[in-house]
Motif scaffolding. Structure first.
Motif, mmCIF file in Angstrom:
data_model
loop_
_atom_site.group_PDB
_atom_site.id
_atom_site.type_symbol
_atom_site.label_atom_id
_atom_site.label_comp_id
_atom_site.label_asym_id
_atom_site.label_seq_id
_atom_site.Cartn_x
_atom_site.Cartn_y
_atom_site.Cartn_z
ATOM 1 N N GLY A 171 0.790 -1.225 0.000
ATOM 2 C CA GLY A 171 0.000 0.000 0.000
ATOM 3 C C GLY A 171 0.824 1.277 0.000
ATOM 4 N N GLU A 172 2.149 1.152 -0.120
ATOM 5 C CA GLU A 172 3.000 2.345 -0.112
ATOM 6 C C GLU A 172 2.856 3.110 -1.431
ATOM 7 O OE1 GLU A 172 7.760 3.498 -0.220
ATOM 8 O OE2 GLU A 172 7.148 1.458 0.327
ATOM 9 N N VAL A 173 2.700 4.435 -1.335
ATOM 10 C CA VAL A 173 2.603 5.288 -2.519
ATOM 11 C C VAL A 173 4.019 5.580 -3.013
ATOM 12 C CG1 VAL A 173 1.843 7.513 -3.423
ATOM 13 C CG2 VAL A 173 0.449 6.315 -1.722
ATOM 14 N N VAL A 174 4.310 5.207 -4.256
ATOM 15 C CA VAL A 174 5.673 5.353 -4.785
ATOM 16 C C VAL A 174 5.786 6.462 -5.829
ATOM 17 C CG1 VAL A 174 6.368 2.987 -4.279
ATOM 18 C CG2 VAL A 174 5.207 3.484 -6.437
ATOM 19 N N ARG A 546 10.292 1.715 -15.270
ATOM 20 C CA ARG A 546 9.904 2.264 -13.974
ATOM 21 C C ARG A 546 8.587 3.052 -14.072
ATOM 22 N NH1 ARG A 546 12.352 3.237 -9.122
ATOM 23 N NH2 ARG A 546 11.784 5.140 -8.009
ATOM 24 N N TYR A 547 7.746 2.866 -13.064
ATOM 25 C CA TYR A 547 6.455 3.556 -12.971
ATOM 26 C C TYR A 547 6.675 5.071 -12.872
ATOM 27 C CZ TYR A 547 8.158 2.875 -8.236
ATOM 28 O OH TYR A 547 8.962 2.827 -7.124
ATOM 29 N N PHE A 548 5.655 5.846 -13.286
ATOM 30 C CA PHE A 548 5.730 7.307 -13.182
ATOM 31 C C PHE A 548 4.349 7.894 -13.409
ATOM 32 C CE2 PHE A 548 6.689 6.316 -17.659
ATOM 33 C CZ PHE A 548 5.695 7.060 -18.290
ATOM 34 N N VAL A 549 4.181 9.162 -13.049
ATOM 35 C CA VAL A 549 3.034 9.984 -13.441
ATOM 36 C C VAL A 549 3.608 11.320 -13.878
ATOM 37 C CG1 VAL A 549 0.776 10.874 -12.813
ATOM 38 C CG2 VAL A 549 1.679 8.901 -11.601
ATOM 39 N N ARG A 586 -8.096 25.955 -20.394
ATOM 40 C CA ARG A 586 -8.288 24.543 -20.091
ATOM 41 C C ARG A 586 -7.523 24.135 -18.841
ATOM 42 N NH1 ARG A 586 -5.312 20.009 -20.420
ATOM 43 N NH2 ARG A 586 -6.444 18.043 -20.633
ATOM 44 N N LYS A 587 -8.173 23.329 -18.013
ATOM 45 C CA LYS A 587 -7.544 22.785 -16.817
ATOM 46 C C LYS A 587 -7.626 21.272 -16.880
ATOM 47 C CE LYS A 587 -7.621 23.113 -11.765
ATOM 48 N NZ LYS A 587 -8.346 23.660 -10.587
ATOM 49 N N SER A 588 -6.528 20.602 -16.555
ATOM 50 C CA SER A 588 -6.508 19.139 -16.648
ATOM 51 C C SER A 588 -7.574 18.532 -15.748
ATOM 52 C CB SER A 588 -5.130 18.606 -16.252
ATOM 53 O OG SER A 588 -5.162 17.191 -16.199
ATOM 54 N N PRO A 589 -8.365 17.587 -16.291
ATOM 55 C CA PRO A 589 -9.392 16.946 -15.461
ATOM 56 C C PRO A 589 -8.830 15.943 -14.462
ATOM 57 C CG PRO A 589 -9.392 16.001 -17.649
ATOM 58 C CD PRO A 589 -8.398 17.116 -17.675
ATOM 59 N N CYS A 590 -7.526 15.669 -14.538
ATOM 60 C CA CYS A 590 -6.914 14.736 -13.582
ATOM 61 C C CYS A 590 -6.572 15.514 -12.316
ATOM 62 C CB CYS A 590 -5.664 14.090 -14.181
ATOM 63 S SG CYS A 590 -4.899 12.877 -13.091
ATOM 64 N N VAL A 591 -7.395 15.342 -11.276
ATOM 65 C CA VAL A 591 -7.197 16.070 -10.026
ATOM 66 C C VAL A 591 -5.980 15.533 -9.283
ATOM 67 C CG1 VAL A 591 -8.254 16.690 -7.818
ATOM 68 C CG2 VAL A 591 -9.667 16.499 -9.885
ATOM 69 N N ALA A 592 -5.850 14.207 -9.241
ATOM 70 C CA ALA A 592 -4.734 13.576 -8.533
ATOM 71 C C ALA A 592 -4.515 12.189 -9.103
ATOM 72 C CB ALA A 592 -5.012 13.493 -7.033
ATOM 73 N N ALA A 593 -3.283 11.701 -8.987
ATOM 74 C CA ALA A 593 -2.948 10.352 -9.446
ATOM 75 C C ALA A 593 -1.828 9.812 -8.578
ATOM 76 C CB ALA A 593 -2.534 10.359 -10.916
ATOM 77 N N GLN A 594 -1.859 8.508 -8.338
ATOM 78 C CA GLN A 594 -0.822 7.855 -7.537
ATOM 79 C C GLN A 594 -0.518 6.481 -8.108
ATOM 80 O OE1 GLN A 594 -2.322 7.742 -3.483
ATOM 81 N NE2 GLN A 594 -1.548 9.789 -3.016
ATOM 82 N N VAL A 595 0.715 6.042 -7.901
ATOM 83 C CA VAL A 595 1.109 4.660 -8.168
ATOM 84 C C VAL A 595 1.381 4.023 -6.811
ATOM 85 C CG1 VAL A 595 2.758 3.124 -9.288
ATOM 86 C CG2 VAL A 595 2.095 5.265 -10.405
ATOM 87 N N VAL A 596 0.746 2.863 -6.565
ATOM 88 C CA VAL A 596 0.741 2.254 -5.232
ATOM 89 C C VAL A 596 1.232 0.817 -5.322
ATOM 90 C CG1 VAL A 596 -0.674 1.847 -3.172
ATOM 91 C CG2 VAL A 596 -1.307 3.669 -4.766
ATOM 92 N N LYS A 597 1.974 0.374 -4.320
ATOM 93 C CA LYS A 597 2.407 -1.022 -4.256
ATOM 94 C C LYS A 597 1.243 -1.901 -3.825
ATOM 95 C CE LYS A 597 7.376 -0.517 -3.391
ATOM 96 N NZ LYS A 597 8.503 -0.861 -2.480
ATOM 97 N N ILE A 598 1.102 -3.062 -4.464
ATOM 98 C CA ILE A 598 0.029 -3.977 -4.137
ATOM 99 C C ILE A 598 0.282 -4.613 -2.772
ATOM 100 C CG2 ILE A 598 1.151 -5.906 -5.336
ATOM 101 C CD1 ILE A 598 -2.635 -5.273 -5.088
#
Length: 598
Positions: A171-174, A546-549, A586-598
């Protein structure tokens, strides 16, 4: 004979430890794994190359990210060809009759030796006592798909992966993007939300099609159409005059249009770049390029560009200016939905490499039930063609049966959450059509009550969720393009950002040509279904890398990683989206995003 260990940070660090090489910084192990995957090296081969490099440069035993960047630039990118790279997996390629016979001879020799030796406890190949319930020689009860599933949940009777079970930091946010209000994520269980394909039905791939009837002329036609279309865009955006031929000598600077290519079958480098001219002005002729006067560039095979330069002899063009492509406009919905939605994205494999038990998928279903996301986008492979037990045909049931049981478990397991489910196929799905673009899965057994919330889409696919446009592809485009792209930059340049810019400005889900050897492209369907209709608000590109946003040209790009990596747990992604009023900028509709460990 022991199977080679998959590429992992632990394996690479262990090999480096033999030479007393140490990592300086937390990002170094992940960078080492990325180098292995990008350049097709095993942990041992990478350690040998690194040792030679640091010894020749007198860099000491501490490895830094700057040192690894220099190592990649000076050593790995100059390797002659990917065909000379060693394959860690001896069973990964095709065998002819002679190599197959060698493998059979080795197996018989091993069995003969076993008959004369006392096997150790750790390497026993067969039981010394008569089993109570003998089974057929090639099948094991623990590998039966029917032993892995019960009607509602997973009931693995196989031994779960030890490394996966013992994983830490669940559950750690990376990786994160934007701001999240509150520590917990939750959706509304898909209430009032229905994902739909973007555009008209004829613009989307909704059923299987005939392939393997492709002619070279048809491929050439599709490539020519793409050059003409993007050429018109470059010409109008940069206000260029008419294009000249790449074949005609010119003492004064001229502007030419064409597609980047390589002068041989090897990997592209600064000395092997050629421009394959368009059909209208250059009749498809090609000319070598001299890039020495360009301070910054990023090129890959198949890239459509406009160049300015001199071609005094007609045999080589000295490039003085490179005209960048232009992304498509964003979609503006007529009536944006005001509610905030939660979207979960995950990519297979959903089993670890050392077990066929679907424990990681069971954990993901628990996350879905707990957080109740509005939409779950699940990318294949669901039954991975690269899994050892699939390659060796050690499953009792057919591949299609195992896949259907897997789908049934996901659908029934998430029924209480009510989330909308979107299934995207992968070329690694062993039972599905091995062609790109890839048609949606077929699942006629889908219960009537679940049909409103279960959606099967193609790869690639453009999806509309409450007015927010998602671009989806399960093909590892970052890995394929990262292995072929060359660049020169005076400052700090991020390779992922460069590749993502190419996808958006080339207006294609797969702009690389020729494609990767593991990709079978049907170009007639490619032209119809693999082009970007608009610039997506959110682009999801799962990859081994590697994961990213990242925010690239206004598009939020996310690599959620894979749910499992070898024998250990991986990551998944989650997003909050909300389309605001279109009045003003225009404003990005993506308010927040995270990559999380299972």
């Amino acid at each position: 004979m022991a199977e080679p260990e998959p590429v992992s940070a632990e394996a690479v660090l262990r090999e480096l430890g033999f030479f007393e090489l140490r990592c300086q910084g937390e990002d170094v192990p992940a960078r080492l794994v990325e180098l292995c995957l990008t350049h097709g090296l095993g942990p041992e081969a990478l350690a040998n190359e690194l040792l030679a490099f640091v010894t020749s440069k007198n860099l000491g035993t501490q490895l830094s990210t700057d040192g690894l960047d220099a190592f990649e630039h000076e050593v790995l990118t100059k390797r002659s060809s990917r065909y000379h790279q060693k394959r860690d997996n001896r069973y990964g390629g095709l065998h002819d009759v002679y190599s197959l016979q060698e493998l059979l001879d080795e197996e018989e020799e091993d069995e003969l030796l076993d008959a004369y030796t006392t096997p150790s406890k750790g390497s026993q190949k067969r039981s010394n006592s008569t089993p109570e319930n003998p089974r057929p020689k090639r099948t094991l009860s623990s590998r039966s798909p029917y032993a892995l599933f019960s009607p509602n949940t997973f009931s693995p009777s196989v031994t779960p992966s030890q490394k996966y079970t013992a994983r830490s930091s669940r559950g750690e946010v990376v990786a994160s993007f934007g701001s999240v209000q509150g520590p917990s994520w939750s959706g509304r269980g898909g209430h009032g939300c229905t994902p739909k394909l973007f555009g008209s039905p004829e613009e989307n791939l909704t059923k299987s099609y005939k392939f393997m009837f492709q002619k070279a002329l048809d491929v050439r036609e599709v490539l020519s159409w793409r050059i003409e279309e993007l050429g018109d865009v470059l010409k109008s955006h940069h206000r260029l005059e008419d294009f000249a031929s790449v074949l005609l000598p010119a003492q004064e600077p001229v502007t030419v249009l064409g597609q980047i290519g390589c002068d041989s079958n090897g990997k592209l480098n600064a000395k092997s770049v050629v421009l394959e001219g368009d059909r209208e002005h250059s009749s498809g002729g090609q000319v070598p390029l001299d890039l020495s006067e360009l301070k910054e560039y990023s090129l890959f095979p198949g890239q459509i560009v406009a160049l300015e330069g001199t071609n005094s002899t007609g045999r080589k063009m000295v490039v003085s200016k490179l005209y960048e492509g232009v992304p498509l406009p964003f979609h503006t919905p007529p009536e944006p939905a005001p509610e905030q939605r939660m979207v979960l994205v995950a990519c297979g494999p959903y089993t670890t490499s050392d077990s066929i038990a679907y424990d990681p998928l069971a954990d993901l279903v628990e996350v879905i039930v707990r957080d109740r996301p509005d939409v779950c986008i699940l990318f294949g492979p669901f039954l991975d063609a690269k899994h050892e037990q699939v390659e060796n045909c050690q499953l009792l049931g057919s591949f299609a049966e195992v896949f259907k049981l897997c789908l049934k478990t996901i659908i029934e397991g998430t029924r209480s959450a009510g989330s909308q489910l979107v299934f995207v196929p992968s070329l690694r799905d062993v039972h599905h059509d091995y062609v790109y673009p890839q048609p949606p899965f077929l699942y006629p057994e889908l219960p009537k009550d679940d049909k409103p919330r279960v959606h099967f889409v193609s790869d690639p696919c453009t999806l509309d969720i409450d007015g927010v446009v998602f671009g989806l592809t399960s093909t590892d485009l970052l890995f394929h393009m990262g292995a072929e792209e060359i660049s020169s930059s005076s400052g700090i340049s991020d390779r992922f950002t460069r590749i993502l810019k190419h996808i958006l400005t080339q207006r294609s889900y797969y702009p690389l040509y020729p494609p990767s050897e593991e990709l079978n492209v049907d170009y007639e369907s490619f032209y119809s279904y693999a082009s970007l209709p608009v610039t997506p608000d959110i682009l999801v590109t799962p990859s081994e890398l590697r994961y990213f946003v990242k925010d690239v040209l206004g598009c939020v790009c996310i690599n959620p990683g894979r749910l499992t990596k070898g024998q250990v747990g991986g990551t998944y992604g989650r997003l909050y989206i909300q389309r605001e009023d279109a009045a003003g900028e225009r404003k990005s509709p993506c308010v927040a995003a995270q990559v999380v460990k299972i």
